[in-house]
Design a protein around this motif. Sequence first.
Motif, mmCIF file in Angstrom:
data_model
loop_
_atom_site.group_PDB
_atom_site.id
_atom_site.type_symbol
_atom_site.label_atom_id
_atom_site.label_comp_id
_atom_site.label_asym_id
_atom_site.label_seq_id
_atom_site.Cartn_x
_atom_site.Cartn_y
_atom_site.Cartn_z
ATOM 1 N N THR A 268 7.501 4.373 12.166
ATOM 2 C CA THR A 268 6.191 3.786 11.912
ATOM 3 C C THR A 268 6.305 2.793 10.758
ATOM 4 O O THR A 268 6.947 3.082 9.745
ATOM 5 C CB THR A 268 5.157 4.868 11.568
ATOM 6 O OG1 THR A 268 5.004 5.738 12.707
ATOM 7 C CG2 THR A 268 3.800 4.257 11.247
ATOM 8 N N VAL A 269 5.696 1.629 10.933
ATOM 9 C CA VAL A 269 5.784 0.557 9.938
ATOM 10 C C VAL A 269 4.385 -0.004 9.697
ATOM 11 O O VAL A 269 3.646 -0.280 10.652
ATOM 12 C CB VAL A 269 6.729 -0.572 10.408
ATOM 13 C CG1 VAL A 269 6.833 -1.662 9.355
ATOM 14 C CG2 VAL A 269 8.101 -0.020 10.763
ATOM 15 N N HIS A 270 4.037 -0.192 8.432
ATOM 16 C CA HIS A 270 2.754 -0.797 8.063
ATOM 17 C C HIS A 270 2.968 -2.243 7.613
ATOM 18 O O HIS A 270 4.070 -2.627 7.221
ATOM 19 C CB HIS A 270 2.095 0.010 6.943
ATOM 20 C CG HIS A 270 1.736 1.400 7.356
ATOM 21 N ND1 HIS A 270 0.455 1.779 7.685
ATOM 22 C CD2 HIS A 270 2.498 2.515 7.493
ATOM 23 C CE1 HIS A 270 0.439 3.055 8.007
ATOM 24 N NE2 HIS A 270 1.670 3.532 7.903
ATOM 25 N N VAL A 278 -1.232 -0.721 10.883
ATOM 26 C CA VAL A 278 -0.010 -0.178 11.472
ATOM 27 C C VAL A 278 0.561 -1.212 12.442
ATOM 28 O O VAL A 278 -0.101 -1.602 13.398
ATOM 29 C CB VAL A 278 -0.286 1.150 12.205
ATOM 30 C CG1 VAL A 278 0.980 1.665 12.876
ATOM 31 C CG2 VAL A 278 -0.825 2.189 11.230
ATOM 32 N N ILE A 279 1.779 -1.652 12.170
ATOM 33 C CA ILE A 279 2.410 -2.684 12.987
ATOM 34 C C ILE A 279 3.326 -2.062 14.041
ATOM 35 O O ILE A 279 3.393 -2.529 15.179
ATOM 36 C CB ILE A 279 3.209 -3.666 12.104
ATOM 37 C CG1 ILE A 279 2.310 -4.264 11.012
ATOM 38 C CG2 ILE A 279 3.837 -4.769 12.950
ATOM 39 C CD1 ILE A 279 1.119 -5.025 11.549
ATOM 40 N N ALA A 301 3.472 -7.950 19.616
ATOM 41 C CA ALA A 301 3.643 -6.562 20.059
ATOM 42 C C ALA A 301 4.384 -5.717 19.036
ATOM 43 O O ALA A 301 4.323 -4.480 19.096
ATOM 44 C CB ALA A 301 4.380 -6.520 21.401
ATOM 45 N N GLY A 302 5.123 -6.344 18.118
ATOM 46 C CA GLY A 302 5.830 -5.606 17.084
ATOM 47 C C GLY A 302 7.331 -5.516 17.287
ATOM 48 O O GLY A 302 8.009 -4.765 16.577
ATOM 49 N N ARG A 303 7.889 -6.321 18.211
ATOM 50 C CA ARG A 303 9.325 -6.228 18.498
ATOM 51 C C ARG A 303 10.170 -6.649 17.296
ATOM 52 O O ARG A 303 11.076 -5.922 16.867
ATOM 53 C CB ARG A 303 9.671 -7.115 19.704
ATOM 54 C CG ARG A 303 9.000 -6.721 20.996
ATOM 55 C CD ARG A 303 9.084 -7.850 22.027
ATOM 56 N NE ARG A 303 8.485 -9.073 21.493
ATOM 57 C CZ ARG A 303 8.695 -10.283 22.001
ATOM 58 N NH1 ARG A 303 9.505 -10.449 23.029
ATOM 59 N NH2 ARG A 303 8.099 -11.338 21.473
ATOM 60 N N SER A 317 5.934 -2.064 5.023
ATOM 61 C CA SER A 317 5.697 -1.132 3.920
ATOM 62 C C SER A 317 5.372 0.226 4.521
ATOM 63 O O SER A 317 5.065 0.340 5.713
ATOM 64 C CB SER A 317 4.529 -1.621 3.053
ATOM 65 O OG SER A 317 3.319 -1.624 3.800
ATOM 66 N N GLY A 318 5.454 1.258 3.705
ATOM 67 C CA GLY A 318 5.121 2.602 4.172
ATOM 68 C C GLY A 318 5.930 3.022 5.389
ATOM 69 O O GLY A 318 5.403 3.703 6.280
#
Length: 508
Positions: A268-270, A278-279, A301-303, A317-318
């Motif tokens: 999980t990536v912020h 949340v990205i 999409a977050g790739r 972050s996070g």
Amino acid sequence: MTDPLLRMTRVSKRFGAVTALSDVSIDVVEGEVHALCGENGAGKSTLMKVLSGVYPAGSYDGSIELDGEEVRFRSLSESEDAGVVIIHQELALIPHLSVAENIFLGGEITRRGLIDWRATNDRAAELMARVGLDENPTTPVRELGIGKQQLVEIAKALSKRVRVLILDEPTAALGQSDSDRLLDLIEQLRGQGITCIVISHKLREVLRISDRITVIRDGSVIETMERGDPATDEGRIIRAMVGRDLDSLFPPREPLIGDELLRVENWTVHHPSDPSRVIVDDVSFSVRAGEIVGFAGLMGAGRTELAMSVFGRSYGSGIRGSLFKKGKPIEARSVEEAISHGIAYATEDRKALGLNLIGDIQTNTSSVGLERLSRRGLLDLIRERKIADAYRYKMNVKAPDVTVPVGYLSGGNQQKVVLAKWMFANPDVLILDEPTRGIDVGAKYEIYGFINELAAQGKAIIVISSELPEVIGLSDRIYTLAEGRLTGEVAREDATQERLMRFMTAGL
């Protein structure tokens, strides 16, 4: 055919001992979309820089006629005054200025010697509506995605009463939906009588929007074909571009897949500046030795964010989740730590992040593995040069020697240097983000061959691509992402563009 609006006759351009254009003749009819195709370094962009005055009259041989009269543009401003406007692949926008300020930069609307901001914003809003850009004119350009920035460039061109609009690789950095919108806009501009010259490597797009297609190879025109001709298809364009048939766009490969090399669990990536966003949302995936795993998803999409965060937390972050290398937990809290675990990442932005453009081929090739070339803190320059030259030869980088700055190379050759850099580093896991963006079909075929070779050596390969045929043609398995979530996993034999698109739009 009606008389051409634009005619370029026997144009030649040299850079020292290198002939970039040789007796090129081309004509363009008013209101048509005319595509220019060719391999990287073929001379397409050079020809358009001659036309637009970037290379001024006197620096080339040949003639240019507009409306039947010879023109000799000595600068970009002179060509723009005549209605010839070029939009380069690298957008020329100032990120901290507003959309309106960028549109009228250099042509400000003034009243009594001062900028008339109301008129500026009102006129900008009219132009933005014309290109389908639904934003406030006062919005800083840095807050827009790359697709909307392309629309700002076109609005800027329309503000100059453009007659001939030149677009150099307009969709190279765009996802499918943004590309489709831009192609629709080009068709609308054609309907408004604006002549468009489009440089593109995306042959499906070329065949969709162009009226005629001119192919340039090694600085010379090979042929001009009509899109409506039944004989005009991708195969014919490719043959003209590379001088040979490509029986398949992808080299043959027999996968030899081994044990799991890398596993990512519950990742999980912020957002780096907005921790509430949340990205990447609880994503888990794996890749095995000798396996090529593709990642498909729409823009946003977050790739890339997923790949960069795995590669030493270079985005976000996070970040939470677990990494496993050959079944054992590892930490990759920095780029250096990720590299030490044998994880490499070839960025989608090779110019800004992947290469030192003022550095030469030699120093770029060795940059990640300097410790292997050093003894007692001193770099072995002779060995460095031999290794760089071996990779130049192996990867068919078109340069006379390894002292050539990579900024002088074509996009395809730059990408080969990026791959050479990571091949020299000898990683176990190689993440390739848009490895063939803006590259012609001939160079793509070579790069696909290098990817296959790395997989055959037992490397685990992850390929992120916006081109679904590429993902399907390369991958053994394909993961799909939508809004940061993993939405599907598809085996190669079950992969179709339609099935992937359903997963890529799941929940949207």
